[in-house]
Design an enzyme around this catalytic site. Structure first.
Site, PDB file in Angstrom:
ATOM      1  N   PHE A 148       0.867  -1.178   0.000  1.00 38.17           N
ATOM      2  CA  PHE A 148       0.000   0.000   0.000  1.00 38.17           C
ATOM      3  C   PHE A 148       0.903   1.227   0.000  1.00 38.17           C
ATOM      4  CE2 PHE A 148      -2.372   3.495   1.759  1.00 38.17           C
ATOM      5  CZ  PHE A 148      -3.594   3.392   1.115  1.00 38.17           C
ATOM      6  N   ASP A 233       9.280   2.833   1.649  1.00 39.72           N
ATOM      7  CA  ASP A 233       8.096   3.565   2.109  1.00 39.72           C
ATOM      8  C   ASP A 233       7.938   3.290   3.601  1.00 39.72           C
ATOM      9  OD1 ASP A 233       5.585   4.398   2.863  1.00 39.72           O
ATOM     10  OD2 ASP A 233       4.590   3.747   1.021  1.00 39.72           O
ATOM     11  N   LYS A 266       2.455   9.908   8.208  1.00 34.25           N
ATOM     12  CA  LYS A 266       1.692   9.444   9.379  1.00 34.25           C
ATOM     13  C   LYS A 266       2.212   9.977  10.730  1.00 34.25           C
ATOM     14  CE  LYS A 266      -1.079   5.737   7.589  1.00 34.25           C
ATOM     15  NZ  LYS A 266      -0.739   5.092   6.320  1.00 34.25           N
TER      16      LYS A 266
HETATM   17  C1  PLP Z   1      -0.928   5.393   4.905  1.00 30.75           C
HETATM   18  C2  PLP Z   1       0.140   5.007   3.951  1.00 30.75           C
HETATM   19  C3  PLP Z   1       0.370   5.733   2.773  1.00 30.75           C
HETATM   20  C4  PLP Z   1      -0.516   6.875   2.342  1.00 30.75           C
HETATM   21  O1  PLP Z   1      -0.461   7.945   3.212  1.00 30.75           O
HETATM   22  P1  PLP Z   1      -1.591   9.088   3.134  1.00 30.75           P
HETATM   23  O2  PLP Z   1      -1.132  10.096   4.122  1.00 30.75           O
HETATM   24  O3  PLP Z   1      -2.885   8.433   3.478  1.00 30.75           O
HETATM   25  O4  PLP Z   1      -1.595   9.593   1.744  1.00 30.75           O
HETATM   26  C5  PLP Z   1       1.435   5.366   1.978  1.00 30.75           C
HETATM   27  N1  PLP Z   1       2.232   4.332   2.312  1.00 30.75           N
HETATM   28  C6  PLP Z   1       2.043   3.612   3.426  1.00 30.75           C
HETATM   29  C7  PLP Z   1       2.968   2.497   3.752  1.00 30.75           C
HETATM   30  C8  PLP Z   1       0.980   3.908   4.280  1.00 30.75           C
HETATM   31  O5  PLP Z   1       0.773   3.173   5.375  1.00 30.75           O
END
Ligand code: PLP
Length: 411
Positions: A148, A233, A266
């Site tokens: 994700f 990420d 986050k």
């Molecule tokens: C939540 C998340 C995103 C997206 O972040 P947003 O602030 O909702 O755009 C991208 N990568 C990972 C691993 C995430 O957990």
């Protein structure tokens, strides 16, 4: 921490907020479960005054819990001093935050922080950098099944779940998903047409899943050999969540890998919207030249002051150690609960796998909410726990006591 007195809510408001919501807000998130009015530490309260233990922390966002005094002071003082200025200018909190990020990642000279407003936006910047890898012209970007990376068109292309992507086809071209955990498949996919490989050190949205041992190491070696970028990420796993500043810095999770780009969001702002795309080393920073990318709000003083307060407080309160130790303790305790078959993750990012023939995490989460515990049914089989890094064992104990009953394991 003293608990604030309960705010009285009228039964009227409890009846109408759902209707009010659906009349004026987008239906995209589905019906909201609660109408929350207040938070303090590890707890939030709804309009009727009912208290909930927040074991999700706004999806790994409220790193310091709700309304931590250091965070509140930083945000309110900055709001009263200088709120927004555009990127024609800089401000002290912006520079101080970037310096702190360099420090906690021990970045080599030439590394740079690009500040934005969300996880998706942090990944969008990384994607644009990937398009410039190797001088540009490398068509393929690789992501992993189960990944994700966000919901905007670029980040969405990297996100594995077909149901998220297909209604919006055609997406950003050139993205290939490789099977999860398969080093041979990755080796077969990475070559001199590969601009970048995007990986979450721990996959959050698929149920808090670690990669098999050797996978991150292989990804680093393969991308280095092919002249491709390795993008980690760490939007969910960063900022102390797993007991290290960033998950890949843990020798076991990260396998000694140094990525080319790290994305963060986050927990970084502790509740203020902020994202960061961190390029490691001068060559990676040079991927985008002046004028090739931008954002109006990114790096604004209030968000930076909030993030700086988060990082500083993680230091002063020893929250990395705390997250690691409490996480280890929770794994041990959760694994002993009948109805729990396994616990995945690290630190305070945990996936609780339910046993039984037809596990129903959604039903468990609904019963938990009724009982005053916020947890996330991240998959049908797994609950995700991502509480504030400040939470104490004493605060979690009632949940551990209640969990066997909430799971209703077959007798
Ligand atoms: C939540 C998340 C995103 C997206 O972040 P947003 O602030 O909702 O755009 C991208 N990568 C990972 C691993 C995430 O957990």
């Amino acid at each position: 921490m003293t608990e604030p007195t309960t705010a009285a809510g009228t039964s009227d408001s409890a009846v109408t907020w759902r209707e009010d919501f659906s009349r004026v807000l987008s239906p995209v998130f589905g019906a909201p479960q609660l109408d929350l009015v207040r938070g303090q530490g590890s707890y939030v309260w709804d309009a009727a005054g009912k208290q909930y233990l927040d074991l999700l922390a706004g999806i790994a966002v409220n790193a310091l819990g709700h309304c931590h005094p250091a965070w509140v002071a930083a945000v309110s003082e900055q709001a009263a001093t200088l709120g927004h200025i555009s990127n024609f200018f800089t401000s002290p909190p912006q520079i101080a935050l970037a310096e702190k990020i360099h420090e906690i990642l021990d970045l080599p000279e030439g590394s740079a922080v690009f500040l934005s407003n969300s996880g998706a936006e942090a990944n969008e910047a990384a994607l644009k950098m990937a398009r410039r890898a190797g001088g540009g012209g490398r068509p393929i970007i690789i992501a992993v099944d189960g990944a994700f990376h966000g919901r905007t068109m670029g980040a969405l292309a990297l996100t594995a779940k077909a149901a998220y992507r297909e209604p919006f086809a055609p997406g950003v071209p050139g993205v290939v998903h490789v099977p999860y955990g398969d080093v041979d498949a990755l080796a077969a996919a990475v070559n001199d047409t590969t601009a970048a490989v995007f990986i979450e050190p721990i996959q959050g949205e698929v149920g808090v899943r670690r990669h098999p041992a050797g996978y991150l190491r292989a990804a680093r070696d393969l991308t280095t050999a092919a002249g491709s970028l390795l993008v980690l990420d760490e939007v969910q796993t960063g900022v102390g969540r797993t007991g290290s500043w960033f998950a890949h810095q843990d020798p076991v999770i990260g396998e000694g890998v140094v990525p080319d780009i790290i994305t963060s969001a986050k927990g970084l702002g502790g509740g203020m919207p902020i994202g960061a795309t961190i390029t490691v080393g001068e060559a990676n920073t040079a991927l985008l030249s002046p004028g090739q990318h931008g954002t109006t709000f990114g790096g604004n003083p209030i968000a930076c002051a909030a993030a700086l307060a988060v990082l500083t407080t993680i230091d002063t309160e020893g929250l990395l150690d705390h997250a690691r130790r409490l996480g280890d303790q929770l794994v041990t305790e959760l694994e002993q609960i009948p109805g729990v078959s396994a616990v995945s993750g690290a630190g305070l990012l945990l996936g609780v796998e339910l046993s039984g023939e037809h596990p129903d995490a959604k039903a468990v989460a609904a019963r938990a909410l009724e009982a005053g515990f916020i947890v996330n049914p991240v998959t049908p089989e797994r609950l995700r726990l991502a509480p504030p890094l400040t939470i104490t064992h004493e605060e979690i104990a009632p949940f551990l006591t209640a969990l066997p009953g909430l799971l209703r394991p077959e007798d």
